[in-house]
Scaffold this motif. Structure first.
Motif, PDB file in Angstrom:
ATOM      1  N   ALA A   1      -9.257   9.081  18.277  1.00  0.00           N
ATOM      2  CA  ALA A   1      -9.860   9.915  19.318  1.00  0.00           C
ATOM      3  C   ALA A   1     -10.536  11.112  18.661  1.00  0.00           C
ATOM      4  O   ALA A   1     -10.227  11.486  17.526  1.00  0.00           O
ATOM      5  CB  ALA A   1      -8.805  10.388  20.309  1.00  0.00           C
TER       6      ALA A   1
ATOM      7  N   PHE B   1      -9.142   2.107  18.491  1.00  0.00           N
ATOM      8  CA  PHE B   1      -9.923   2.868  19.469  1.00  0.00           C
ATOM      9  C   PHE B   1      -9.616   2.332  20.860  1.00  0.00           C
ATOM     10  O   PHE B   1      -9.495   1.110  21.056  1.00  0.00           O
ATOM     11  CB  PHE B   1     -11.423   2.749  19.200  1.00  0.00           C
TER      12      PHE B   1
ATOM     13  N   LEU C   1     -11.929  12.941  13.699  1.00  0.00           N
ATOM     14  CA  LEU C   1     -11.176  11.886  14.368  1.00  0.00           C
ATOM     15  C   LEU C   1      -9.691  12.036  14.078  1.00  0.00           C
ATOM     16  O   LEU C   1      -9.284  12.299  12.941  1.00  0.00           O
ATOM     17  CB  LEU C   1     -11.626  10.497  13.895  1.00  0.00           C
TER      18      LEU C   1
ATOM     19  N   LEU D   1     -13.370   4.894  23.100  1.00  0.00           N
ATOM     20  CA  LEU D   1     -14.148   5.923  22.403  1.00  0.00           C
ATOM     21  C   LEU D   1     -15.603   5.892  22.849  1.00  0.00           C
ATOM     22  O   LEU D   1     -16.223   4.830  22.926  1.00  0.00           O
ATOM     23  CB  LEU D   1     -14.080   5.702  20.886  1.00  0.00           C
TER      24      LEU D   1
END
Length: 232
Positions: A205, A17, A201, A20
Motif C-alpha cells: 500500500a 497488492f 510502499l 492498489l
C-alpha cells in the motif's frame, strides 16, 4: 501515463497488492520501501511481465499484460541483476534480440543494434562476450538494448545495487540524461532526492506519495525508528 487500476496480485496465495491505484506521469518517479513491500513486483506489473489477478495496468494506453508487442514499444525494464536479463553470448546479439521481437529482420536488427552501441559510445563492444564484461558494463548493455527499442518509459529495479561509487555516479548520470520517463526502485534515498515524485510502499500500500523533500525524510525516519526498535 502509467495507469494502475485497482490491481490485485497474490503470490503463493499471499496478497502483495489488494486494490492498489496509482497514476504516474512525472518525468522521474522513485519508489522506495522495505524488502517485501511490493516494489519489484509493481515494476514487473507495469512492464507486463506479470499479470494481476484483478484490475489492470496500462502504459500509454497499452494494456501491457495483454499486448506484448505494444508493451515492448512502450516500456522497458532494467532488472536488478543484469545476469538475469542477458541471454545471448555476444553484445550485438543481446541488443538485436529485442529489435527482432519488435519485428525487425535479423540483418536490420543487427544494424540498429550497432547504431545503438555507437550512440552509447561503445561501438567496439559488438562482438565482445557478455560474460567478460564487468557488472556495470553488463548493465550498460541491458540499458542499450532497451534504448534501441525506443520505449516511452524505462523502469529501473535497484540500478545502483552491487556497483562501486564510480559506476553508481555514471549510472545516475545516464538516468538523468534519458529523454524517456523513468520509474526507479531503490533502497538509497540519496540517489532519488532530485526526482519529481517519490512513492513509499509499505506492505503493498502507499504509505506516502509526493515530493522527495517531504516523502524521503519521513521514510528515512521510519526506517531509523524501525532499526532502533528491532533487536539485533
Amino acid at each position: 501515463m502509467i495507469e494502475i487500476e485497482d490491481i490485485v496480485f497474490r503470490r503463493d496465495g499471499a496478497p502483495v497488492f489488494d486494490g492498489l491505484r496509482l497514476r504516474l506521469d512525472a518525468p522521474r518517479v522513485a519508489i522506495v520501501g522495505r524488502n517485501g513491500s511490493g516494489k519489484s513486483t509493481l515494476l514487473r506489473l507495469i512492464a507486463g511481465l506479470a499479470e494481476p489477478q484483478g484490475g489492470e495496468v496500462r502504459v500509454g494506453g497499452v494494456k501491457v499484460a495483454k499486448d506484448r508487442a505494444g508493451a515492448l514499444a512502450t516500456v522497458g525494464i532494467l532488472f536488478q541483476n543484469p545476469d538475469h536479463q542477458i541471454i545471448f553470448p555476444t553484445v550485438i546479439e543481446e541488443i538485436a534480440f529485442g529489435l527482432e521481437q519488435q519485428g525487425h529482420p535479423r540483418d536490420e536488427a543487427r544494424r540498429l543494434a550497432g547504431a545503438a552501441l555507437a550512440r552509447a559510445g561503445h561501438p567496439d563492444w559488438a562482438e565482445r562476450l557478455c560474460h567478460t564484461l564487468s557488472q556495470g558494463q553488463r548493465q550498460m548493455v541491458c540499458l542499450t538494448a532497451i534504448l534501441a527499442m525506443e520505449p516511452r518509459w524505462i523502469l529501473f529495479d535497484e540500478p545502483f545495487n552491487s556497483l562501486d561509487i564510480p559506476s553508481i555516479l555514471r549510472t545516475e548520470a545516464r538516468i538523468a540524461a534519458l529523454s524517456q520517463k523513468v520509474v526507479t526502485v531503490t533502497h538509497d534515498p540519496a540517489r532519488v532526492r532530485d526526482y519529481d515524485r517519490v512513492i513509499w510502499l509499505e506492505q503493498g500500500a502507499v504509505a506516502a506519495d509526493g515530493a522527495p523533500g517531504a516523502v524521503l525524510p519521513a521514510y528515512v525516519a521510519a526506517m531509523e525508528r524501525l532499526a532502533r526498535e528491532t533487536p539485533c
